[in-house]
Design an enzyme around this catalytic site. Structure first.
Site, short mmCIF file in Angstrom:
data_model
loop_
_atom_site.label_atom_id
_atom_site.label_comp_id
_atom_site.label_asym_id
_atom_site.label_seq_id
_atom_site.Cartn_x
_atom_site.Cartn_y
_atom_site.Cartn_z
N LEU A 233 6.39 3.21 -13.80
CA LEU A 233 7.21 4.11 -13.00
C LEU A 233 7.76 3.41 -11.76
O LEU A 233 8.80 3.77 -11.23
CB LEU A 233 6.41 5.33 -12.55
CG LEU A 233 6.06 6.35 -13.63
CD1 LEU A 233 5.10 7.39 -13.08
CD2 LEU A 233 7.32 7.03 -14.16
N GLY A 234 7.00 2.44 -11.27
CA GLY A 234 7.47 1.74 -10.07
C GLY A 234 6.43 0.74 -9.60
O GLY A 234 5.31 0.67 -10.12
N GLY B 156 4.73 -0.85 -5.98
CA GLY B 156 4.62 -0.71 -4.53
C GLY B 156 3.90 -1.90 -3.95
O GLY B 156 3.62 -2.87 -4.66
N PHE C 134 0.99 -2.13 -3.20
CA PHE C 134 -0.42 -2.15 -3.59
C PHE C 134 -0.62 -2.44 -5.07
O PHE C 134 -1.69 -2.78 -5.50
CB PHE C 134 -1.03 -0.79 -3.28
CG PHE C 134 -0.04 0.30 -3.57
CD1 PHE C 134 0.21 0.68 -4.87
CD2 PHE C 134 0.70 0.88 -2.55
CE1 PHE C 134 1.16 1.63 -5.15
CE2 PHE C 134 1.65 1.84 -2.83
CZ PHE C 134 1.89 2.21 -4.12
N GLY C 135 0.43 -2.27 -5.88
CA GLY C 135 0.26 -2.45 -7.31
C GLY C 135 1.29 -1.65 -8.08
O GLY C 135 2.28 -1.20 -7.52
N ILE C 136 1.04 -1.49 -9.34
CA ILE C 136 2.04 -0.88 -10.21
C ILE C 136 1.64 0.56 -10.53
O ILE C 136 0.46 0.88 -10.62
CB ILE C 136 2.18 -1.70 -11.51
CG1 ILE C 136 2.47 -3.16 -11.13
CG2 ILE C 136 3.27 -1.15 -12.41
CD1 ILE C 136 2.44 -4.10 -12.32
N VAL C 137 2.65 1.41 -10.70
CA VAL C 137 2.40 2.81 -11.04
C VAL C 137 2.85 3.06 -12.49
O VAL C 137 3.94 2.65 -12.88
CB VAL C 137 3.19 3.76 -10.12
CG1 VAL C 137 2.77 5.19 -10.34
CG2 VAL C 137 3.02 3.35 -8.67
N LYS D 17 -1.87 4.97 -10.42
CA LYS D 17 -1.59 3.85 -9.53
C LYS D 17 -2.72 2.84 -9.66
O LYS D 17 -3.86 3.14 -9.40
CB LYS D 17 -1.56 4.38 -8.09
CG LYS D 17 -0.47 3.82 -7.26
CD LYS D 17 -0.24 4.67 -6.05
CE LYS D 17 1.00 5.50 -6.25
NZ LYS D 17 1.67 5.96 -5.08
N ASP E 197 3.58 3.79 6.29
CA ASP E 197 4.64 3.27 5.42
C ASP E 197 5.58 4.40 5.01
O ASP E 197 5.80 4.64 3.82
CB ASP E 197 4.02 2.57 4.21
CG ASP E 197 5.01 1.63 3.52
OD1 ASP E 197 6.09 1.36 4.10
OD2 ASP E 197 4.71 1.16 2.41
#
Ligand SMILES: *[C@@H]1O[C@H](CO)[C@@H](O)[C@H](O)[C@H]1NC(C)=O
Ligand SMILES: *[C@@H]1O[C@H](CO)[C@@H](O)[C@H](O)[C@H]1NC(C)=O
Ligand SMILES: *[C@@H]1O[C@H](CO)[C@@H](O)[C@H](O)[C@H]1NC(C)=O
Ligand SMILES: *[C@@H]1O[C@H](CO)[C@@H](O)[C@H](O)[C@H]1NC(C)=O
Ligand SMILES: *[C@@H]1O[C@H](CO)[C@@H](O)[C@H](O)[C@H]1NC(C)=O
Ligand SMILES: *[C@@H]1O[C@H](CO)[C@@H](O)[C@H](O)[C@H]1NC(C)=O
Length: 795
Positions: free
Chosen positions: A512-513, A515, A517-520, A536, A629
């Protein structure tokens, strides 16, 4: 690279003149200091003392003060505005005609160096801790030494006066306290209390009574500058030495000395090594009175520690306050407001016998000498104890010799006392078992009881009605609170296994995206029925991080319609994942910067919803959460285009603390507040800044930094302020006719955004205020320039 450019801009601001150090202690006319937490103070030539603003603990307020600059605890020795600490952004300026002038951000002026002076040519912070203002002949016009607060320093002298020193209220509260030091016309030194908030002085609780020989002499309290002894001087070189000071001046060790009237009423001469290795502190050399706990007239009522308390003398001769069982601290944050009983005694006839209800604790060496209501004689200790147990008025009985003193609440002037009766005992009544009601209920009860006792029958009837109504309301609100609490438990986060999530996401297939911090990934889990989720994967959390669960729990406890809800988590081996509800419409970024635009009404609605979510995170949830953020990518839209903030709480989880270096600055460049680049603490105001940038983007439907747009428009925060100044705000929304025809709101939103992006965090409003302004409930005043020259302290 645009964001890099912005970074550079911030850095330029960072190294600009703010750090001009003083070297000779001389302050020129027109120099000023601003109350921010990193302001450079005015230093004395050798740097022993500093003059400037000090931020008060747990507060946004600043104290204009003088302190020891070279020792770690930076002890304050003088202050100008204890009763009225200055809000952030206030300014003190040295003026030629009025001396030191303190101006708060609203423009309210306080003259620090009253009376009004003329022809000041310079000020100077001296190495003896005196701040002086001088005229062209270098004559002193005003000096802080002549306006002592609670401390006298070596080389300072104080004339006869009531008071010559006045204590502060608490260690960290510089409002006027209730203790004062007088030097009387006959040369006596006295310690007195005043009945706050008035200034009537009670009988002294200490008087040195040394010199009443001559009323014609002029006495002074003085502190020898080289041998550090304190004395009272009279005519003809008379010297009455109070404290000995440094006995061995050739020892080679050098000390700072001061004498302070402490907030607990003890006047102490302290010293502190000048060269500090680490944990040295102020050690007392001399103090009065000898034992403050046994000074009967320390205060008209409660004694030094407050009601129902026990005062014990500490090794530094300052009081240590304790609550005996069954009493507890009235205000856990304030040691000097006394204790309240854990139960209320009933005098109901026909209740259970007292021995079934109460126990008596026996304690030695404590006494409350001023709370008697009865004295019985001759009584032995058992008779005394029994008598108190069966007397529903009796809270404590003191027995000694053959006498029994029964005492009622509140108990005052409590102290540890082993001097009088060698085998004295205190019997303290306490409720059996631990079935005492909770503290809250008791507070209510105490108030009720005292109200009933003190009013007429008619008023009592009226009150009864009011109280019943009150109870119903309280009861109802308790019910609602409980219900909320339960639902909190019901919503307890689900703990997923790695396998479950692997399955739910079909092997982490649909991304999905990404960020910071990591991938969703998109997934589907069974919660009753099957529902879509966003999973997440956190790849930056170190192994074995104990805080993971704690922080996840904090996030899990948030519940607000403008936040993305956390459903569960996975904490298995190296796998750390968070499972959120799925937001069908993706992020706000897509709608602001993409092809598909949102209407003006939708955008303003979304802005208000984001403000609501942030207000909740800052002020309304049980653990305050700073997002760190805030940006359009982290605002998701649900099925109905409601704004839902995501990724809150992760800052803490990912150890986003400000002590890290610039490369590790959290948040996303362009949205981060300037304090991230400086050595300033990060507060909720950092989110307000980011929200301001985001709000501009929402208003204008464009990115904050866009190099493809012309030069002067490339950086939205600057361009927006220019447009605001020039009155060309329509340019900001281009051909958005809805916005242009909604001038008032457009103007309001723009002004709020400019307030939010103020470089000085103290000028930024809170999210609560932002929300009220956006909704039009609170008027928006004209914002100042977001980057004024506030960093220049002196020119
Ligand atoms: C201080 O500021 C005032 C007003 O701006 C100006 O008239 C005066 O010359 C300044 N004085 C000094 C010494 O710079
Ligand atoms: C100091 O105490 C006074 C009186 O209780 C209170 O009004 C004031 O807010 C306190 N000041 C600070 C900075 O906490
Ligand atoms: C301070 O004390 C020293 C030593 O007793 C003495 O020589 C000196 O004159 C005193 N200074 C003043 C100002 O009294
Ligand atoms: C003073 O201190 C020095 C150095 O520590 C020591 O040699 C001297 O004996 C001390 N004098 C007195 C009177 O204690
Ligand atoms: C702190 O003080 C204690 C006792 O005075 C001493 O033993 C210890 O070494 C000191 N620690 C530091 C870091 O100076
Ligand atoms: C009282 O207590 C203090 C400290 O605990 C002790 O030094 C003193 O001797 C005691 N006095 C009597 C009379 O017991």
């Amino acid at each position: 690279m645009p964001s890099f450019l912005l970074h550079l801009l911030f850095l330029t601001i960072l190294v600009s003149p703010s750090a001009v150090a003083q070297t000779d202690g001389t302050i020129d006319v027109n120099a000023s200091l601003t109350a921010t937490d990193n302001a450079t103070p005015w230093l004395s030539p050798l740097g022993h003392f500093a003059f400037g603003f000090r931020q008060l603990e747990k507060s946004d307020l600043f104290l204009l003060s003088i302190w020891y600059h070279k020792i770690p605890d930076k002890t304050i020795v003088w202050y100008a505005n204890g009763d009225n600490p200055a809000p952030g952004g206030s300014k003190v300026q040295l003026t030629a005609d009025r001396g030191l002038v303190l101006t708060d951000p609203q423009g309210k002026v306080t003259l620090i160096s009253n009376p009004i002076l003329a022809s000041v040519v310079y000020g100077k912070m001296m190495d003896n801790g005196n701040f002086v203002l001088a005229n062209p002949n270098s004559e002193t016009l005003w000096e802080s030494y002549n306006h002592a607060t609670d401390t006298i320093l070596p080389s300072q002298t104080l004339g006869v006066g009531r008071p010559v020193l006045s204590s502060r209220l608490r260690e960290n509260n510089f409002s006027r306290g209730r203790f004062q030091l007088n030097l009387v016309e006959n040369g006596n030194l006295e310690l007195v209390t005043v009945n706050l908030p008035g200034s009537h002085q009670n009988e002294p609780y200490f008087s040195d009574g040394m010199k009443s020989d001559s009323n014609s002499a002029t006495y002074q309290l003085a502190f020898n500058r080289s041998a550090y002894y304190m004395y009272i001087s009279g005519n003809n070189n008379q010297k009455f030495v109070l404290s000995q000071g440094e006995l061995n001046l050739s020892s080679g060790l050098d000390f700072y000395h001061r004498a302070t009237l402490n907030f607990d009423g003890v006047f102490t001469h302290y010293r502190h090594p000048k060269t500090t290795m680490g944990n040295e502190s102020w050690s007392p050399l001399w103090s009065i009175p000898e034992n403050i706990c046994v000074q009967r007239s320390v205060s008209a009522g409660s004694g030094v520690c407050g009601y129902n308390r026990i005062c014990r003398l500490g090794i530094d001769r300052r009081p240590v306050c304790e609550c005996p069982r069954p009493f507890s601290l009235r205000d856990p944050d304030d040691d000097y407001r006394g204790c309240i009983p854990d139960f209320i005694q009933s005098c109901d006839e026909g209740q259970e016998p007292a021995e079934n209800l109460y126990d008596i604790d026996t304690v030695t060496d404590i006494n409350w000498p001023t709370s008697d209501y009865d004295m019985l004689q001759p009584y032995d200790d058992d008779q005394c104890k029994e008598s108190c147990l069966h007397d529903c008025m009796c809270a404590v009985a003191i027995w000694g010799g053959d006498m029994c003193w029964k005492k009622k609440l509140p108990l005052s002037n409590g102290r540890v006392d082993n001097s009088s009766s060698s085998n004295g005992k205190a019997f303290i009544k306490r409720k059996k078992g631990n079935s005492s009601p909770s503290r809250k209920n008791q507070d209510t009860l105490i108030i009720l009881v005292s109200v009933f006792l003190s009013s007429s029958v008619f008023i009592n009837f009226v009150l009864l009605g009011v109280i019943c109504l009150g109870f119903m309301l309280v009861y109802n609100s308790k019910l609602t609170r409980n219900r909320k609490g339960e639902s909190g438990l019901e919503r307890n986060l689900r703990c997923f296994t790695y396998k479950e999530l692997l399955h739910a996401t079909n092997g982490f297939k649909e991304e999905l995206g990404r960020g910071s911090f990591g991938i969703v990934y998109k997934g589907v889990v069974e919660v009753g029925s099957s529902s879509p989720v966003a999973v997440k994967k956190l790849d930056r959390i170190q192994d074995g991080d104990n805080e993971f669960k704690t922080e996840v729990n904090v996030i899990g406890q948030t519940h607000h319609k403008n936040l993305v809800r956390l459903l569960g988590f996975c904490d298995e081996g190296i796998h750390r994942m968070l499972v959120y509800e799925f937001m069908s419409n993706g992020s706000l970024a897509g709608f602001l910067f993409g092809e598909l635009k949102l209407s003006w009404d939708q955008r303003t609605q979304i802005a208000i919803e984001i403000a609501r979510g942030l207000f909740y995170l800052h002020d309304e949830c049980s653990n305050q959460i700073i997002h760190c953020d805030v940006k359009p990518q982290n605002i998701l839209l649900d099925d109905y285009y409601n704004a839902r903030i995501s990724d809150f709480g992760l800052a803490k989880l990912l150890r986003m603390d400000q002590s890290e270096t610039h490369t590790a600055i959290r948040g996303t460049k362009g949205y981060v507040a300037p304090e991230w680049f400086r050595n300033m603490p990060i507060t909720v105001k950092a989110d307000v800044y980011s929200f301001g940038v985001l709000l501009l983007e929402i208003i204008c439907s464009r990115r904050n930094v866009d190099m493809e747009i012309g030069d002067d428009k490339a950086i939205l925060t600057y361009w927006a302020y220019d447009c605001y100044l020039e009155g060309t705000i329509d340019a900001l929304v281009e051909d958005d006719m809805d916005a242009i025809s909604d001038q008032k709101k457009l103007q309001r939103f723009l002004m709020v955004a400019i307030w939010c992006i103020q470089e000085d965090p103290y000028l930024r409003p809170t999210m609560k205020k932002v929300l009220l302004m956006l909704e039009g409930i609170v008027e928006v005043t004209a914002p100042p320039s977001p980057s004024p020259f506030s960093t220049i302290r002196r020119n």
